[in-house]
Scaffold this motif. Structure first.
Motif, PDB file in Angstrom:
ATOM      1  N   ARG A 148    -109.715  39.205  52.500  1.00  0.00           N
ATOM      2  CA  ARG A 148    -108.847  39.314  53.649  1.00  0.00           C
ATOM      3  C   ARG A 148    -108.488  37.936  54.197  1.00  0.00           C
ATOM      4  O   ARG A 148    -107.362  37.701  54.596  1.00  0.00           O
ATOM      5  CB  ARG A 148    -109.512  40.175  54.736  1.00  0.00           C
ATOM      6  CG  ARG A 148    -109.461  41.652  54.409  1.00  0.00           C
ATOM      7  CD  ARG A 148    -109.886  42.485  55.583  1.00  0.00           C
ATOM      8  NE  ARG A 148    -111.304  42.373  55.867  1.00  0.00           N
ATOM      9  CZ  ARG A 148    -112.253  43.046  55.256  1.00  0.00           C
ATOM     10  NH1 ARG A 148    -111.945  43.909  54.318  1.00  0.00           N
ATOM     11  NH2 ARG A 148    -113.522  42.891  55.582  1.00  0.00           N
ATOM     12  N   ARG A 149    -109.456  37.013  54.194  1.00  0.00           N
ATOM     13  CA  ARG A 149    -109.183  35.650  54.656  1.00  0.00           C
ATOM     14  C   ARG A 149    -108.118  34.997  53.793  1.00  0.00           C
ATOM     15  O   ARG A 149    -107.325  34.205  54.269  1.00  0.00           O
ATOM     16  CB  ARG A 149    -110.461  34.818  54.613  1.00  0.00           C
ATOM     17  CG  ARG A 149    -111.157  34.675  55.919  1.00  0.00           C
ATOM     18  CD  ARG A 149    -112.207  33.593  55.912  1.00  0.00           C
ATOM     19  NE  ARG A 149    -113.049  33.535  54.752  1.00  0.00           N
ATOM     20  CZ  ARG A 149    -114.150  34.247  54.544  1.00  0.00           C
ATOM     21  NH1 ARG A 149    -114.539  35.108  55.453  1.00  0.00           N
ATOM     22  NH2 ARG A 149    -114.872  34.109  53.450  1.00  0.00           N
ATOM     23  N   CYS A 150    -108.117  35.289  52.500  1.00  0.00           N
ATOM     24  CA  CYS A 150    -107.171  34.657  51.568  1.00  0.00           C
ATOM     25  C   CYS A 150    -105.851  35.417  51.487  1.00  0.00           C
ATOM     26  O   CYS A 150    -104.979  35.056  50.718  1.00  0.00           O
ATOM     27  CB  CYS A 150    -107.782  34.571  50.175  1.00  0.00           C
ATOM     28  SG  CYS A 150    -109.245  33.538  50.110  1.00  0.00           S
ATOM     29  N   GLY A 151    -105.716  36.523  52.218  1.00  0.00           N
ATOM     30  CA  GLY A 151    -104.481  37.301  52.166  1.00  0.00           C
ATOM     31  C   GLY A 151    -104.385  38.188  50.936  1.00  0.00           C
ATOM     32  O   GLY A 151    -103.321  38.656  50.587  1.00  0.00           O
ATOM     33  N   LEU A 152    -105.523  38.449  50.272  1.00  0.00           N
ATOM     34  CA  LEU A 152    -105.545  39.308  49.106  1.00  0.00           C
ATOM     35  C   LEU A 152    -106.213  40.621  49.464  1.00  0.00           C
ATOM     36  O   LEU A 152    -106.961  40.707  50.431  1.00  0.00           O
ATOM     37  CB  LEU A 152    -106.340  38.668  47.967  1.00  0.00           C
ATOM     38  CG  LEU A 152    -105.836  37.323  47.455  1.00  0.00           C
ATOM     39  CD1 LEU A 152    -106.847  36.716  46.504  1.00  0.00           C
ATOM     40  CD2 LEU A 152    -104.510  37.499  46.753  1.00  0.00           C
ATOM     41  N   THR A 153    -105.952  41.627  48.686  1.00  0.00           N
ATOM     42  CA  THR A 153    -106.646  42.900  48.859  1.00  0.00           C
ATOM     43  C   THR A 153    -107.103  43.374  47.501  1.00  0.00           C
ATOM     44  O   THR A 153    -106.597  42.931  46.477  1.00  0.00           O
ATOM     45  CB  THR A 153    -105.735  43.964  49.483  1.00  0.00           C
ATOM     46  OG1 THR A 153    -104.557  44.080  48.696  1.00  0.00           O
ATOM     47  CG2 THR A 153    -105.384  43.613  50.914  1.00  0.00           C
ATOM     48  N   GLU A 154    -108.051  44.268  47.501  1.00  0.00           N
ATOM     49  CA  GLU A 154    -108.552  44.806  46.233  1.00  0.00           C
ATOM     50  C   GLU A 154    -107.858  46.107  45.927  1.00  0.00           C
ATOM     51  O   GLU A 154    -107.437  46.827  46.763  1.00  0.00           O
ATOM     52  CB  GLU A 154    -110.053  45.065  46.308  1.00  0.00           C
ATOM     53  CG  GLU A 154    -110.827  43.793  46.280  1.00  0.00           C
ATOM     54  CD  GLU A 154    -112.303  44.047  46.173  1.00  0.00           C
ATOM     55  OE1 GLU A 154    -112.830  43.904  45.069  1.00  0.00           O
ATOM     56  OE2 GLU A 154    -112.897  44.396  47.190  1.00  0.00           O
TER      57      GLU A 154
ATOM     58  N   LEU B 129    -104.612  40.230  41.293  1.00  0.00           N
ATOM     59  CA  LEU B 129    -103.263  39.673  41.231  1.00  0.00           C
ATOM     60  C   LEU B 129    -102.805  39.265  42.622  1.00  0.00           C
ATOM     61  O   LEU B 129    -103.350  39.723  43.627  1.00  0.00           O
ATOM     62  CB  LEU B 129    -102.297  40.719  40.655  1.00  0.00           C
ATOM     63  CG  LEU B 129    -102.648  41.308  39.300  1.00  0.00           C
ATOM     64  CD1 LEU B 129    -101.672  42.426  38.939  1.00  0.00           C
ATOM     65  CD2 LEU B 129    -102.649  40.236  38.233  1.00  0.00           C
ATOM     66  N   ASN B 130    -101.790  38.462  42.676  1.00  0.00           N
ATOM     67  CA  ASN B 130    -101.232  38.037  43.962  1.00  0.00           C
ATOM     68  C   ASN B 130    -100.234  39.090  44.476  1.00  0.00           C
ATOM     69  O   ASN B 130     -99.104  38.785  44.815  1.00  0.00           O
ATOM     70  CB  ASN B 130    -100.576  36.658  43.859  1.00  0.00           C
ATOM     71  CG  ASN B 130     -99.359  36.651  42.962  1.00  0.00           C
ATOM     72  OD1 ASN B 130     -99.163  37.552  42.140  1.00  0.00           O
ATOM     73  ND2 ASN B 130     -98.523  35.636  43.109  1.00  0.00           N
ATOM     74  N   ASN B 131    -100.678  40.324  44.551  1.00  0.00           N
ATOM     75  CA  ASN B 131     -99.805  41.427  44.960  1.00  0.00           C
ATOM     76  C   ASN B 131    -100.198  41.999  46.318  1.00  0.00           C
ATOM     77  O   ASN B 131    -100.009  43.175  46.591  1.00  0.00           O
ATOM     78  CB  ASN B 131     -99.811  42.530  43.906  1.00  0.00           C
ATOM     79  CG  ASN B 131    -101.185  43.134  43.701  1.00  0.00           C
ATOM     80  OD1 ASN B 131    -102.178  42.630  44.203  1.00  0.00           O
ATOM     81  ND2 ASN B 131    -101.249  44.203  42.949  1.00  0.00           N
ATOM     82  N   GLY B 132    -100.728  41.152  47.190  1.00  0.00           N
ATOM     83  CA  GLY B 132    -101.176  41.589  48.505  1.00  0.00           C
ATOM     84  C   GLY B 132    -100.085  42.259  49.315  1.00  0.00           C
ATOM     85  O   GLY B 132    -100.326  43.271  49.968  1.00  0.00           O
ATOM     86  N   LYS B 133     -98.876  41.727  49.281  1.00  0.00           N
ATOM     87  CA  LYS B 133     -97.765  42.315  50.050  1.00  0.00           C
ATOM     88  C   LYS B 133     -97.458  43.727  49.562  1.00  0.00           C
ATOM     89  O   LYS B 133     -97.245  44.643  50.357  1.00  0.00           O
ATOM     90  CB  LYS B 133     -96.528  41.406  49.944  1.00  0.00           C
ATOM     91  CG  LYS B 133     -95.321  41.928  50.681  1.00  0.00           C
ATOM     92  CD  LYS B 133     -95.525  41.959  52.181  1.00  0.00           C
ATOM     93  CE  LYS B 133     -94.255  42.414  52.884  1.00  0.00           C
ATOM     94  NZ  LYS B 133     -94.479  42.810  54.256  1.00  0.00           N
ATOM     95  N   LEU B 134     -97.446  43.925  48.247  1.00  0.00           N
ATOM     96  CA  LEU B 134     -97.181  45.255  47.694  1.00  0.00           C
ATOM     97  C   LEU B 134     -98.282  46.239  48.093  1.00  0.00           C
ATOM     98  O   LEU B 134     -98.006  47.396  48.432  1.00  0.00           O
ATOM     99  CB  LEU B 134     -97.059  45.187  46.170  1.00  0.00           C
ATOM    100  CG  LEU B 134     -96.717  46.491  45.464  1.00  0.00           C
ATOM    101  CD1 LEU B 134     -95.370  47.037  45.921  1.00  0.00           C
ATOM    102  CD2 LEU B 134     -96.702  46.293  43.952  1.00  0.00           C
ATOM    103  N   LEU B 135     -99.515  45.788  48.086  1.00  0.00           N
ATOM    104  CA  LEU B 135    -100.615  46.654  48.492  1.00  0.00           C
ATOM    105  C   LEU B 135    -100.541  46.999  49.973  1.00  0.00           C
ATOM    106  O   LEU B 135    -100.857  48.119  50.377  1.00  0.00           O
ATOM    107  CB  LEU B 135    -101.954  46.009  48.146  1.00  0.00           C
ATOM    108  CG  LEU B 135    -102.240  45.881  46.654  1.00  0.00           C
ATOM    109  CD1 LEU B 135    -103.524  45.103  46.418  1.00  0.00           C
ATOM    110  CD2 LEU B 135    -102.319  47.234  45.985  1.00  0.00           C
TER     111      LEU B 135
END
Length: 187
Positions: A181-187, A65-71
């Motif tokens: 990480r390059r795309c601003g996402l996290t697992e 999901l596009n929840n990188g900021k929350l993570l």
């Protein structure tokens, strides 16, 4: 040129001896943003021919999901909680006044962070970005991947009977994490 051929051969032999989750997994791009239900994805993949014909099983489905900021905030919360625990441990061994203000400051930051996370969860409708599917066998992974090849999509490969998905073998975990990480996402 000869050295390059030797290097490629050694690389392939090493790869064949080394099994990673990418040998059993696909990555699905071009997913509808509202496709966040794991059961819907499982039902979709179970109807594909290779799985029906050979009894291939799905081990896992992960929806990014596009929840990188929350993570990121969650990670920050963990760091603050560890810092607070360390301060409280020191507080027990030394004078109360030395650490009381530091403890209160970290507790305030932690409360504010938790409030921000709660607000973000309640107001943000996270969107699906990509789906990872892991199968029980490498053969099933390859056959499912082959179902999506071709210029024209096969009708049964259209998600919700209208979305053409891009399906390919998942990258090795190390490369996948770097790409996230390059795309601003996290697992």
């Amino acid at each position: 040129m000869h050295w390059l051929n030797v290097q490629n051969k050694v690389s392939k032999e090493a790869d064949s001896d080394h099994c990673t989750c990418s040998d059993y997994s696909i990555i699905v791009d071009n997913v509808p943003q509202d496709a966040t239900d794991k059961q819907e994805w499982q039902d979709f993949f179970y109807k594909l021919n290779p799985i029906q014909e050979h009894g291939g099983e799905i081990s896992n489905i992960s929806i990014a999901l596009n929840n990188g900021k929350l993570l990121q905030l969650s990670h920050e919360r963990e760091k603050l909680e560890k810092q607070l625990d360390a301060l409280k441990a020191k507080f027990g061994k030394t004078h109360f006044a030395d650490y009381q203000e530091k403890i209160k400051k970290v507790e305030r930051k932690l409360r504010k962070l938790i409030q921000n996370m709660g607000a973000m969860r309640s107001r943000v409708d996270f969107k699906a970005v990509v789906v990872f599917v892991t199968f029980e066998s490498e053969v099933t992974r390859q056959e499912v991947e082959d179902e999506f090849k071709g210029i024209l999509p096969k009708k049964h490969t259209l998600f919700r009977n209208r979305y053409r998905l891009k399906v390919h073998r998942a990258p090795d975990p190390v490369r996948r994490c770097a790409g996230f990480r390059r795309c601003g996402l996290t697992e």
